[in-house]
Motif scaffolding. Sequence first.
Motif, short mmCIF file in Angstrom:
data_model
loop_
_atom_site.label_atom_id
_atom_site.label_comp_id
_atom_site.label_asym_id
_atom_site.label_seq_id
_atom_site.Cartn_x
_atom_site.Cartn_y
_atom_site.Cartn_z
N LYS A 72 1.04 -0.88 -0.22
CA LYS A 72 0.04 -0.35 0.30
C LYS A 72 0.79 1.07 0.06
CE LYS A 72 -2.85 2.66 3.47
NZ LYS A 72 -2.35 3.15 3.80
N GLU A 73 1.68 1.60 0.85
CA GLU A 73 2.56 2.07 0.82
C GLU A 73 3.66 2.93 -0.32
OE1 GLU A 73 2.19 0.23 2.94
OE2 GLU A 73 1.85 1.38 4.91
N ASN A 74 3.85 1.54 -1.01
CA ASN A 74 5.00 1.79 -2.23
C ASN A 74 4.03 2.66 -3.19
OD1 ASN A 74 7.41 1.04 -1.89
ND2 ASN A 74 6.24 -1.21 -1.62
N GLU A 75 2.59 1.72 -3.20
CA GLU A 75 1.26 2.35 -4.05
C GLU A 75 1.52 4.09 -4.10
OE1 GLU A 75 -1.76 0.20 -3.58
OE2 GLU A 75 -1.12 -1.61 -4.60
N GLU A 76 1.83 4.37 -3.08
CA GLU A 76 0.78 5.84 -2.76
C GLU A 76 2.56 6.56 -3.03
OE1 GLU A 76 -0.26 7.31 1.31
OE2 GLU A 76 -0.67 4.86 1.53
N PHE A 77 3.07 6.07 -2.81
CA PHE A 77 4.76 5.66 -2.87
C PHE A 77 5.87 6.37 -4.22
CE2 PHE A 77 9.30 6.52 -2.60
CZ PHE A 77 10.04 7.58 -2.19
#
Length: 92
Positions: A72-77
């Motif tokens: 999830k964090e990589n998608e946002e990042f």
Amino acid sequence: MTQTENIKLTLTKMLDLIKLSDAKDWEGIIEPFSYEILDTPNETKREILSLYRGMGALNDLTLHKDGYPLKKENEEFSFFKRQLFDLCLKDL
């Protein structure tokens, strides 16, 4: 909100995600830009854009914690990386 303020906000959001990961070295690279962008915007934008070139560039960064990717964090990042690039390229 000005373009410079948007860049600062994007950098801050990226830093928040980096702090959740094991990419502490990138925290030290990106954090100074969040302060410098308000004082020297054009120079700082050029320096930020230089992070996108070459091996081991910001484009290559995938956030991990304890050896596991943070989906999830990589998608946002990824969204913020693209947004930062576009904002820095604009009006240079």
